[in-house]
Write an enzyme that holds these catalytic residues in place. Structure first.
Site, PDB file in Angstrom:
ATOM      1  N   PHE A   9      38.836  34.157  36.962  1.00 55.91           N
ATOM      2  CA  PHE A   9      39.965  34.578  37.792  1.00 55.91           C
ATOM      3  C   PHE A   9      40.524  35.903  37.271  1.00 55.91           C
ATOM      4  O   PHE A   9      40.838  36.039  36.086  1.00 55.91           O
ATOM      5  CB  PHE A   9      41.041  33.486  37.768  1.00 55.91           C
ATOM      6  CG  PHE A   9      42.152  33.672  38.757  1.00 55.91           C
ATOM      7  CD1 PHE A   9      41.904  33.899  40.102  1.00 55.91           C
ATOM      8  CD2 PHE A   9      43.472  33.585  38.331  1.00 55.91           C
ATOM      9  CE1 PHE A   9      42.942  34.042  41.011  1.00 55.91           C
ATOM     10  CE2 PHE A   9      44.517  33.724  39.227  1.00 55.91           C
ATOM     11  CZ  PHE A   9      44.254  33.945  40.571  1.00 55.91           C
ATOM     12  N   THR A  48      42.964  39.159  36.677  1.00 59.40           N
ATOM     13  CA  THR A  48      44.395  39.430  36.495  1.00 59.40           C
ATOM     14  C   THR A  48      45.028  40.003  37.766  1.00 59.40           C
ATOM     15  O   THR A  48      46.111  39.548  38.157  1.00 59.40           O
ATOM     16  CB  THR A  48      44.620  40.352  35.284  1.00 59.40           C
ATOM     17  OG1 THR A  48      44.064  39.723  34.125  1.00 59.40           O
ATOM     18  CG2 THR A  48      46.094  40.630  35.057  1.00 59.40           C
ATOM     19  N   MET A 100      45.788  37.226  40.051  1.00 58.07           N
ATOM     20  CA  MET A 100      46.924  36.425  39.594  1.00 58.07           C
ATOM     21  C   MET A 100      48.244  37.109  39.955  1.00 58.07           C
ATOM     22  O   MET A 100      49.183  36.461  40.420  1.00 58.07           O
ATOM     23  CB  MET A 100      46.849  36.169  38.091  1.00 58.07           C
ATOM     24  CG  MET A 100      47.970  35.248  37.591  1.00 58.07           C
ATOM     25  SD  MET A 100      47.858  34.866  35.834  1.00 58.07           S
ATOM     26  CE  MET A 100      48.319  36.444  35.126  1.00 58.07           C
ATOM     27  N   MET A 144      51.175  35.608  42.371  1.00 59.07           N
ATOM     28  CA  MET A 144      52.575  35.522  41.940  1.00 59.07           C
ATOM     29  C   MET A 144      53.497  36.210  42.951  1.00 59.07           C
ATOM     30  O   MET A 144      54.577  35.699  43.277  1.00 59.07           O
ATOM     31  CB  MET A 144      52.748  36.127  40.555  1.00 59.07           C
ATOM     32  CG  MET A 144      52.135  35.292  39.443  1.00 59.07           C
ATOM     33  SD  MET A 144      52.126  36.194  37.881  1.00 59.07           S
ATOM     34  CE  MET A 144      51.901  34.855  36.707  1.00 59.07           C
ATOM     35  N   GLU A 145      53.064  37.359  43.467  1.00 58.24           N
ATOM     36  CA  GLU A 145      53.863  38.050  44.485  1.00 58.24           C
ATOM     37  C   GLU A 145      53.940  37.217  45.766  1.00 58.24           C
ATOM     38  O   GLU A 145      54.989  37.143  46.400  1.00 58.24           O
ATOM     39  CB  GLU A 145      53.287  39.433  44.785  1.00 58.24           C
ATOM     40  CG  GLU A 145      53.538  40.433  43.683  1.00 58.24           C
ATOM     41  CD  GLU A 145      53.463  41.862  44.173  1.00 58.24           C
ATOM     42  OE1 GLU A 145      54.428  42.317  44.815  1.00 58.24           O
ATOM     43  OE2 GLU A 145      52.437  42.506  43.904  1.00 58.24           O
ATOM     44  N   GLY A 180      57.554  44.506  46.584  1.00 56.39           N
ATOM     45  CA  GLY A 180      57.546  44.401  45.136  1.00 56.39           C
ATOM     46  C   GLY A 180      57.933  45.724  44.506  1.00 56.39           C
ATOM     47  O   GLY A 180      57.480  46.781  44.943  1.00 56.39           O
ATOM     48  N   HIS A 219      48.594  37.484  30.988  1.00 52.98           N
ATOM     49  CA  HIS A 219      47.507  36.600  31.418  1.00 52.98           C
ATOM     50  C   HIS A 219      47.059  35.854  30.168  1.00 52.98           C
ATOM     51  O   HIS A 219      46.472  36.452  29.262  1.00 52.98           O
ATOM     52  CB  HIS A 219      46.367  37.421  32.028  1.00 52.98           C
ATOM     53  CG  HIS A 219      45.427  36.606  32.853  1.00 52.98           C
ATOM     54  ND1 HIS A 219      44.613  37.181  33.801  1.00 52.98           N
ATOM     55  CD2 HIS A 219      45.158  35.284  32.888  1.00 52.98           C
ATOM     56  CE1 HIS A 219      43.876  36.250  34.377  1.00 52.98           C
ATOM     57  NE2 HIS A 219      44.197  35.076  33.830  1.00 52.98           N
ATOM     58  N   ARG A 228      61.725  42.023  43.542  1.00 53.15           N
ATOM     59  CA  ARG A 228      61.459  42.425  44.919  1.00 53.15           C
ATOM     60  C   ARG A 228      62.735  42.999  45.518  1.00 53.15           C
ATOM     61  O   ARG A 228      63.831  42.508  45.250  1.00 53.15           O
ATOM     62  CB  ARG A 228      60.976  41.245  45.774  1.00 53.15           C
ATOM     63  CG  ARG A 228      59.670  40.649  45.256  1.00 53.15           C
ATOM     64  CD  ARG A 228      59.026  39.709  46.242  1.00 53.15           C
ATOM     65  NE  ARG A 228      58.474  40.397  47.390  1.00 53.15           N
ATOM     66  CZ  ARG A 228      57.328  41.088  47.386  1.00 53.15           C
ATOM     67  NH1 ARG A 228      56.612  41.191  46.294  1.00 53.15           N
ATOM     68  NH2 ARG A 228      56.904  41.671  48.489  1.00 53.15           N
TER      69      ARG A 228
END
Length: 146
Positions: free
Chosen positions: A39, A41, A44, A48-49, A68, A75, A120
């Site tokens: 997976f 970074t 990821m 998350m966003e 954002g 990580h 954000r």
């Protein structure tokens, strides 16, 4: 729909989640962030966003969206292809135009694989996109550099 109480928006604790099954399209090799089929970074961060967007989407007024503005993550552990990753974003602080989140990611192997913070900003879609499109306009005194 946002409520103002005592100088701060009472939105702390709102939670959003997003999930993905790790396939080759979100691997470090495919995303060119590394050479391994694990997976990535950048994937990821995007998850998350997505979780942060889900947390505040019901609070946005018509014609608004969020963008954002900052992210700081670690990580912590690799995740193999085939596992599921779940990102969680929890609002820690909110103002009229800004939301700050604690973000985490865990995998179906039982590991916390990432954690950090994310911010954000709330923007008006029309105004924001107008500014974006203005970047494409050539101004009369501008000349391309050769």
């Amino acid at each position: 729909r946002r409520w103002w109480w005592g100088g701060a928006f009472d939105m702390a604790g709102l939670v959003g989640r997003a999930e993905v099954v790790v396939g080759r399209t979100v691997s470090a090799r495919e995303m060119k962030s590394g050479s391994l089929e694990v997976f990535a970074t950048p994937a990821m961060v995007a998850l998350m966003e997505e979780a942060a967007c889900a947390a505040i989407a019901p609070q946005l007024k018509a014609g608004e969206t969020s963008v954002g503005t900052a992210i700081n993550i670690s990580h912590l552990s690799p995740t193999p292809l085939g596992a599921t990753v779940t990102a969680t974003a929890t609002v820690e602080e909110a103002t009229e135009r800004k939301f700050s989140f604690k973000v985490t990611a865990t995998d179906s192997c039982g590991d916390k694989i990432g954690e950090g913070t994310h911010t954000r900003a709330i923007v008006k879609v029309d105004k924001f996109m107008q500014k974006v499109m203005e970047k494409l306009q050539v101004k009369p005194n501008d000349s391309p550099s050769l």
